[in-house]
Design a protein around this motif. Structure first.
Motif, PDB file in Angstrom:
ATOM      1  N   ALA A  38      38.786   0.595  39.539  1.00  0.00           N
ATOM      2  CA  ALA A  38      37.590   0.587  40.377  1.00  0.00           C
ATOM      3  C   ALA A  38      37.226  -0.825  40.819  1.00  0.00           C
ATOM      4  O   ALA A  38      36.818  -1.039  41.967  1.00  0.00           O
ATOM      5  N   GLU A  39      37.367  -1.788  39.927  1.00  0.00           N
ATOM      6  CA  GLU A  39      37.053  -3.172  40.293  1.00  0.00           C
ATOM      7  C   GLU A  39      38.039  -3.710  41.323  1.00  0.00           C
ATOM      8  O   GLU A  39      37.665  -4.470  42.221  1.00  0.00           O
ATOM      9  N   ALA A  40      39.313  -3.307  41.205  1.00  0.00           N
ATOM     10  CA  ALA A  40      40.303  -3.709  42.206  1.00  0.00           C
ATOM     11  C   ALA A  40      39.977  -3.094  43.558  1.00  0.00           C
ATOM     12  O   ALA A  40      40.152  -3.731  44.610  1.00  0.00           O
ATOM     13  N   ALA A  41      39.480  -1.860  43.553  1.00  0.00           N
ATOM     14  CA  ALA A  41      39.145  -1.181  44.809  1.00  0.00           C
ATOM     15  C   ALA A  41      37.945  -1.818  45.496  1.00  0.00           C
ATOM     16  O   ALA A  41      37.844  -1.809  46.724  1.00  0.00           O
ATOM     17  N   VAL A  42      37.015  -2.377  44.709  1.00  0.00           N
ATOM     18  CA  VAL A  42      35.868  -3.061  45.301  1.00  0.00           C
ATOM     19  C   VAL A  42      36.339  -4.206  46.185  1.00  0.00           C
ATOM     20  O   VAL A  42      35.871  -4.385  47.319  1.00  0.00           O
ATOM     21  N   ALA A  49      31.013  -0.632  43.103  1.00  0.00           N
ATOM     22  CA  ALA A  49      31.439  -1.173  41.814  1.00  0.00           C
ATOM     23  C   ALA A  49      31.124  -0.190  40.690  1.00  0.00           C
ATOM     24  O   ALA A  49      30.136   0.552  40.757  1.00  0.00           O
ATOM     25  N   PRO A  50      31.951  -0.152  39.654  1.00  0.00           N
ATOM     26  CA  PRO A  50      31.675   0.735  38.524  1.00  0.00           C
ATOM     27  C   PRO A  50      30.478   0.242  37.722  1.00  0.00           C
ATOM     28  O   PRO A  50      30.145  -0.939  37.757  1.00  0.00           O
ATOM     29  N   VAL A  51      29.845   1.145  36.991  1.00  0.00           N
ATOM     30  CA  VAL A  51      28.734   0.730  36.127  1.00  0.00           C
ATOM     31  C   VAL A  51      29.264  -0.152  35.007  1.00  0.00           C
ATOM     32  O   VAL A  51      30.409  -0.021  34.570  1.00  0.00           O
ATOM     33  N   GLY A  76      29.940   6.320  44.084  1.00  0.00           N
ATOM     34  CA  GLY A  76      31.283   5.975  43.632  1.00  0.00           C
ATOM     35  C   GLY A  76      31.343   5.316  42.281  1.00  0.00           C
ATOM     36  O   GLY A  76      30.573   5.614  41.381  1.00  0.00           O
ATOM     37  N   GLY A  77      32.291   4.383  42.171  1.00  0.00           N
ATOM     38  CA  GLY A  77      32.504   3.700  40.914  1.00  0.00           C
ATOM     39  C   GLY A  77      33.723   4.175  40.168  1.00  0.00           C
ATOM     40  O   GLY A  77      33.897   3.889  38.991  1.00  0.00           O
ATOM     41  N   GLY A  78      34.570   4.946  40.849  1.00  0.00           N
ATOM     42  CA  GLY A  78      35.851   5.325  40.265  1.00  0.00           C
ATOM     43  C   GLY A  78      35.784   6.293  39.103  1.00  0.00           C
ATOM     44  O   GLY A  78      36.731   6.420  38.338  1.00  0.00           O
ATOM     45  N   GLY A  79      34.655   6.991  38.933  1.00  0.00           N
ATOM     46  CA  GLY A  79      34.536   7.953  37.846  1.00  0.00           C
ATOM     47  C   GLY A  79      34.183   7.346  36.509  1.00  0.00           C
ATOM     48  O   GLY A  79      34.141   8.054  35.500  1.00  0.00           O
ATOM     49  N   THR A 103      38.040   8.361  49.377  1.00  0.00           N
ATOM     50  CA  THR A 103      38.707   7.406  48.488  1.00  0.00           C
ATOM     51  C   THR A 103      38.061   7.416  47.111  1.00  0.00           C
ATOM     52  O   THR A 103      38.736   7.412  46.079  1.00  0.00           O
ATOM     53  N   GLU A 104      36.730   7.422  47.085  1.00  0.00           N
ATOM     54  CA  GLU A 104      36.001   7.447  45.818  1.00  0.00           C
ATOM     55  C   GLU A 104      36.257   8.750  45.064  1.00  0.00           C
ATOM     56  O   GLU A 104      36.437   8.756  43.846  1.00  0.00           O
ATOM     57  N   LEU A 105      36.300   9.849  45.793  1.00  0.00           N
ATOM     58  CA  LEU A 105      36.491  11.136  45.140  1.00  0.00           C
ATOM     59  C   LEU A 105      37.902  11.248  44.557  1.00  0.00           C
ATOM     60  O   LEU A 105      38.087  11.780  43.458  1.00  0.00           O
ATOM     61  N   ARG A 106      38.892  10.709  45.272  1.00  0.00           N
ATOM     62  CA  ARG A 106      40.264  10.707  44.739  1.00  0.00           C
ATOM     63  C   ARG A 106      40.344   9.840  43.485  1.00  0.00           C
ATOM     64  O   ARG A 106      41.032  10.196  42.508  1.00  0.00           O
ATOM     65  N   ALA A 107      39.636   8.709  43.500  1.00  0.00           N
ATOM     66  CA  ALA A 107      39.636   7.835  42.320  1.00  0.00           C
ATOM     67  C   ALA A 107      39.008   8.537  41.126  1.00  0.00           C
ATOM     68  O   ALA A 107      39.509   8.435  39.997  1.00  0.00           O
ATOM     69  N   ALA A 108      37.911   9.251  41.361  1.00  0.00           N
ATOM     70  CA  ALA A 108      37.267   9.977  40.267  1.00  0.00           C
ATOM     71  C   ALA A 108      38.186  11.072  39.733  1.00  0.00           C
ATOM     72  O   ALA A 108      38.297  11.257  38.515  1.00  0.00           O
ATOM     73  N   ARG A 109      38.864  11.768  40.620  1.00  0.00           N
ATOM     74  CA  ARG A 109      39.790  12.830  40.184  1.00  0.00           C
ATOM     75  C   ARG A 109      40.901  12.251  39.316  1.00  0.00           C
ATOM     76  O   ARG A 109      41.256  12.812  38.266  1.00  0.00           O
TER      77      ARG A 109
END
Length: 224
Positions: A38-42, A49-51, A76-79, A103-109
């Motif tokens: 998630a941080e790389a995606a930011v 950004a992730p929590v 978002g936040g990559g799940g 993109t965020e939803l795919r990352a969470a999945r």
């Protein structure tokens, strides 16, 4: 999961306490891997950004405190927040993740799959809040957690509150990252935070608090 770190030293400054809070909330491997992606995606994609670890641990505690079985996450936040919430939820609990960014939803999945979660424990929905809120059951959720720019969801605050059952909470992430108390700041996100704070403080059916961990949590709990 917590680390064996000892308490912060006497006379520690707020920055030291914040660092200790993140260290105390040691992340399991699945959460750490999701955070790295998630941080790389930011940086690469400009995603949310992730929590922070301390925020994630607080979300887990809030979920455990209400015996959460039904939780909604928005943003978002990559799940990462979702994994923390699932740690605190009941074993039969279901997390519903909403996002208008594919993109965020795919990352969470990917995050939930890599963590080995059974498919029945998560439900991912693509769409804007305006599109999705009418499809969710009022009063059916123990927690509703929002991340990302508040201007994207502030206009839907009545609908978000309507999802929360009595005794449940609406949790908004990021309030400490905005200059809410500086009246000279008039950017859209700060204005949105002020409107959210004003509305929640004026609602006598809510008990409210700001929790100063990470980028800050604004928590509003419905009276039972």
């Amino acid at each position: 999961m917590t680390s064996p770190a000892g308490p912060p030293p006497p006379g520690a400054q707020p920055a030291d306490a914040a660092a200790y809070a993140d260290t105390f909330a040691a992340e399991p491997p699945a959460v750490a891997a999701a955070r790295h992606r998630a941080e790389a995606a930011v940086d690469a994609l400009g995603t949310v950004a992730p929590v922070e670890p301390a925020v994630g641990a607080t979300l887990a505690v809030l979920a455990a405190g209400v015996g959460a079985r039904s939780v909604v996450t928005i943003g978002g936040g990559g799940g990462v927040a979702g994994l923390w919430l699932l740690q605190g939820m009941r074993a039969d609990g279901v997390l519903t993740a909403l996002d208008s960014d594919p993109t965020e939803l795919r990352a969470a999945r990917r995050t939930f799959t890599d963590a080995g979660l059974p498919s029945g424990r998560t439900r991912l929905i693509f769409g804007t809040l305006v599109e999705v809120l009418p499809r969710l059951s009022p009063g059916a959720y123990d927690l509703v957690c929002c991340a990302g720019p508040p201007a994207e969801y502030s206009k839907q605050l009545p609908g978000l509150l309507d999802l929360v059952r009595g005794g449940g909470s609406l949790v908004l992430h990021g309030i400490s990252a905005s200059a809410v108390g500086d009246r000279s700041q008039r950017d859209p996100q700060t204005v949105a935070w002020r409107e959210l704070v004003r509305t929640l403080k004026d609602d006598e059916d809510l008990v409210r608090a700001v929790i100063p961990v990470g980028a800050g949590l604004l928590v509003a709990t419905k009276r039972s």
